[in-house]
Design an enzyme around this catalytic site. Structure first.
Site, PDB file in Angstrom:
ATOM      1  N   GLU A  27       0.849  -1.189   0.000  1.00 50.68           N
ATOM      2  CA  GLU A  27       0.000   0.000   0.000  1.00 50.68           C
ATOM      3  C   GLU A  27       0.880   1.233   0.000  1.00 50.68           C
ATOM      4  OE1 GLU A  27      -2.759   0.696   3.248  1.00 50.68           O
ATOM      5  OE2 GLU A  27      -3.644   2.347   2.126  1.00 50.68           O
TER       6      GLU A  27
ATOM      7  N   CYS B 112      -6.602   1.711   2.411  1.00 46.73           N
ATOM      8  CA  CYS B 112      -7.534   2.843   2.386  1.00 46.73           C
ATOM      9  C   CYS B 112      -7.377   3.716   1.151  1.00 46.73           C
ATOM     10  CB  CYS B 112      -7.348   3.680   3.642  1.00 46.73           C
ATOM     11  SG  CYS B 112      -7.889   2.831   5.127  1.00 46.73           S
TER      12      CYS B 112
ATOM     13  N   ASN C  95     -12.050  -2.382  -0.160  1.00 49.12           N
ATOM     14  CA  ASN C  95     -10.926  -2.707   0.724  1.00 49.12           C
ATOM     15  C   ASN C  95     -11.459  -3.188   2.072  1.00 49.12           C
ATOM     16  OD1 ASN C  95      -8.418  -2.701   2.150  1.00 49.12           O
ATOM     17  ND2 ASN C  95      -8.887  -0.639   2.863  1.00 49.12           N
ATOM     18  N   GLU C  96     -11.543  -2.289   3.007  1.00 50.75           N
ATOM     19  CA  GLU C  96     -11.931  -2.681   4.378  1.00 50.75           C
ATOM     20  C   GLU C  96     -13.294  -2.055   4.637  1.00 50.75           C
ATOM     21  OE1 GLU C  96      -9.902  -0.827   7.810  1.00 50.75           O
ATOM     22  OE2 GLU C  96      -8.852  -2.726   7.936  1.00 50.75           O
TER      23      GLU C  96
HETATM   24  O1  AHR Z   1      -2.502  -0.862   6.552  1.00 54.57           O
HETATM   25  C1  AHR Z   1      -2.970   0.374   6.945  1.00 54.57           C
HETATM   26  C2  AHR Z   1      -4.474   0.502   6.785  1.00 54.57           C
HETATM   27  O2  AHR Z   1      -5.118  -0.364   7.647  1.00 54.57           O
HETATM   28  C3  AHR Z   1      -5.013   0.109   5.451  1.00 54.57           C
HETATM   29  O3  AHR Z   1      -4.937   1.135   4.546  1.00 54.57           O
HETATM   30  C4  AHR Z   1      -6.430  -0.232   5.734  1.00 54.57           C
HETATM   31  O4  AHR Z   1      -6.933  -1.224   4.882  1.00 54.57           O
HETATM   32  C5  AHR Z   1      -6.421  -0.642   7.182  1.00 54.57           C
HETATM   33  O5  AHR Z   1      -7.312   0.103   7.905  1.00 54.57           O
END
Ligand code: AHR
Length: 648
Positions: free
Chosen positions: A35, A230, A364-365
């Site tokens: 990332e 993110c 993603n999350e």
């Molecule tokens: O790894 C850091 C962050 O953690 C990532 O961007 C996100 O997916 C998670 O909240």
């Protein structure tokens, strides 16, 4: 007990069934997740040394110091990056026109190595050629000359052209400045001012930092997830990662604002942008070169849910077509023939062969009802057009609880292939979750992708060996459950020591050096010793998961069909040496262990880790061990992780 008698530490019996091969371990099992956080792309893996090379930052001269007559222009040759600079004579023989670039926390250069300076340029008026001087400068130097590498470059055309010259510094400097000065009495226009080491990974001009890619290659990762995190979602939809902006000629990839600029006001990086110079094409090529399955993740139409509580921040469910098309086009970009629109873009960039994409993450999350309702139409469209592609959904930021259970239910209902679980959790979590996957539903349904995890020590939320040891302990449970856990990636991967927002991280660097942490070596020990099949390993008939009465031991065993080796991983999370007998059952009569090796990761100070100044404090130590027969006695010291490789 009488006086003078010593306490005999209990010997633990690990019974390993070698005959019945368990689940196959997926080639994707241990991978990496990239990332662009902590200046992982620009200022990190992407080897560009110039910040704001196209003058597209909102403050056009961020990263630059201009002097003399420098004007910002906006009708340049690249429509998505229209700005450039015009350097005009300063108007007095003793005055100067030019500009300095500060790089990312300075420009790191090494003595004797070559650096390729390139620029798009033209002479704006007249027919006489213009000349610029290009220098690497040490502004802190006490010497007579600040410059320690100098070249001149003649710009001889009224048309925009790319020019380049090689700089060879006479000193090593972590924080150099690039200086460009106008030396002729004619003006010159400059755009996309760039400086790369010539010696990038595989020598590509739009290349990656060699030491950092080597660290990835040395992990032999099975899967490579990118580009986030993110940043896939963006602080708002406008700033989400847009893969289509990250392909094609680098000069025309538009700038994006990084969400990590301002996520943590206590660590603010107002100059954190994404040039997209490291874009989806480069990610696919990198995956191929390090032998990992590419796993791109795309926006599902939800802007970062941590940063947006209002539904209006997200793409309405009935207006997702463009987002869904982006996903379909990405699959075409990766796998389509060169006669398809996006397959041709790939081919034009230099890769006519497909990238053989098999997986895609949508969202993603994400969490809440707003996620499944958006994911559904993506799944329908992808299944229809590309039924062979495996789709990955999310179980949100919680590792258990109401939301987690809700999302797992929804993911099963929607029929995704894998569920991406995230857990940045304290020591207590890692110590208590050795059996996490033992009870997961085995019925037909999604597999697990432990997509982001790391042990975040309470009061010690930074890299140290103890956290890495608990990750190693926890990973025995991933391995034992390889029938359901198909992928696992530690996170985050990279961090610049002067530019981090989030820690711990797996690999740290400054402008010249990098260091592999203890967590890196844990990942590597698993990846290089993953074997082909799970073997049953029990103590008193139970898996070894750090449960009560197991003295802080965690263990798993695998068999490697290709080498005929039994591989046993043991984490001793206790403060005592643990005495263990490995009893190998199911070996043929007369069959014996013929050779053994042990690789150990441990350190006396469990709260220490490798640093840039001391990168080899904690590294795996390999030694031969005496074996014979069908069993083995080992003593594993306190707070240690060991891999035993036993040849039959
Ligand atoms: O790894 C850091 C962050 O953690 C990532 O961007 C996100 O997916 C998670 O909240």
């Amino acid at each position: 007990m009488g006086m003078g008698m010593t306490v005999q530490a209990q010997t633990h019996e690990f019974v390993i069934q070698t005959k019945k091969l368990g689940a196959e371990i997926q080639p994707t099992m241990y991978g990496v997740f990239f990332e662009d956080i902590n200046f992982a792309a620009d200022g990190g893996l992407y080897a560009e040394l110039i910040k704001n090379r196209s003058f597209e930052f909102p403050q056009a001269f961020t990263g630059w110091k201009v002097f003399g007559k420098v004007s910002l222009m906006d009708d340049g040759p690249f429509n998505r990056n229209p700005h450039y600079v015009r350097l005009a004579p300063a108007g007095h023989p003793h005055k100067q026109t030019g500009l300095d670039n500060e790089g990312f926390f300075g420009i790191g250069v090494k003595k004797g190595e070559e650096y390729r300076f390139s620029v798009w340029a033209r002479i704006p008026e007249g027919d006489t050629a213009s000349k610029i001087r290009v220098e690497l400068v040490n502004t802190a130097s006490m010497g007579e000359n600040q410059a320690f590498a100098t070249q001149e470059l003649v710009v001889d055309s009224k048309e925009w052209k790319k020019y380049q010259v090689i700089l060879k510094p006479e000193e090593t400097l972590e924080k150099a400045v690039l200086r460009i000065s106008l030396v002729s009495p004619q003006s010159v226009d400059l755009e996309h001012i760039s400086l790369f080491p010539v010696d990038t990974w595989k020598g590509y001009e739009n290349g990656l930092r060699k030491d950092l890619v080597q660290a990835l290659a040395d992990l032999k990762p099975g899967v490579f997830r990118f580009p986030g995190g993110c940043i896939v979602e963006g602080t708002d939809l406008e700033t989400r990662y847009n893969w289509k902006n990250s392909v094609g000629p680098v000069e025309n990839r538009p700038l994006n604002e990084s969400r990590w600029q301002y996520s943590f006001p206590n660590r603010l990086y107002p100059d954190y942008y994404q040039s997209y110079g490291l874009g989806f094409y480069e990610f696919f090529v990198l995956s191929e070169e390090i032998g990992a399955e590419p796993l791109p993740v795309l926006s599902c139409g939800l802007a970062c849910q941590f940063q947006n509580t209002d539904e209006s921040a997200h793409q309405p469910v009935d207006q997702l077509d463009g987002y869904i098309q982006d996903a379909l086009d990405l699959i075409e970009f990766a796998n389509g023939g060169t006669d398809t629109r996006w397959g041709k873009v790939r081919a034009d960039m230099g890769h006519p062969e497909p990238f053989h994409l098999k997986y895609i993450g949508i969202g993603n999350e994400q969490w809440g009802e707003e996620y499944p309702v958006r994911l559904k139409p993506f799944i329908e469209a992808i299944r229809k057009a590309y039924p062979e592609i495996k789709i990955i959904g999310s179980s949100g930021p919680d590792s258990e609880g109401k939301q987690f259970d809700y999302l797992w239910g929804q993911m099963k209902h929607l029929g995704v292939d894998l569920v991406d679980e995230h857990f940045y959790r304290p020591e207590s979590f890692f110590l208590s979750q050795g059996a996490r996957y033992d009870t997961y539903d085995r019925k037909k349904g999604p597999k697990v992708f432990a997509g982001e995890y790391a042990c975040h020590g309470v009061g010690r939320k930074w890299n140290h060996f103890h956290a890495s040891l608990l990750e190693a302990a926890f990973m025995t449970g991933l391995e034992r459950n390889a029938d359901i856990v198909y992928m696992a990636t530690y996170a985050p991967l990279f961090a610049h020591v002067e530019g981090w927002q989030w820690r711990p991280d797996m690999i740290w660097y400054d402008n010249l050096r990098s260091v592999r942490t203890a967590s890196y070596y844990v990942q590597q020990l698993y990846s290089l010793n993953k074997g082909t099949n799970v073997l049953s390993l029990t103590m008193d008939g139970k898996p070894v998961t750090g449960a009560d009465g197991q003295d802080g031991l965690f263990a798993s065993a695998v068999y490697n069909k290709l080498t005929d080796e039994v591989i046993v991983k043991v984490a001793n999370t206790s403060d005592k040496t643990q005495s263990i007998d490995f009893i190998l059952k199911g070996m043929k009569k007369g069959e014996r262990l013929s050779a053994g090796r042990r690789i150990t990761l441990s350190t006396p100070d469990v709260y220490a880790d490798n640093t840039l100044d001391n990168p080899s404090l904690i590294t795996p130590r390999e030694e031969a061990i005496q074996v014979s027969g069908q069993s083995l006695h080992v003593d594993l010291g306190p707070n240690a992780f060991a891999v035993y490789i036993l040849k039959k």
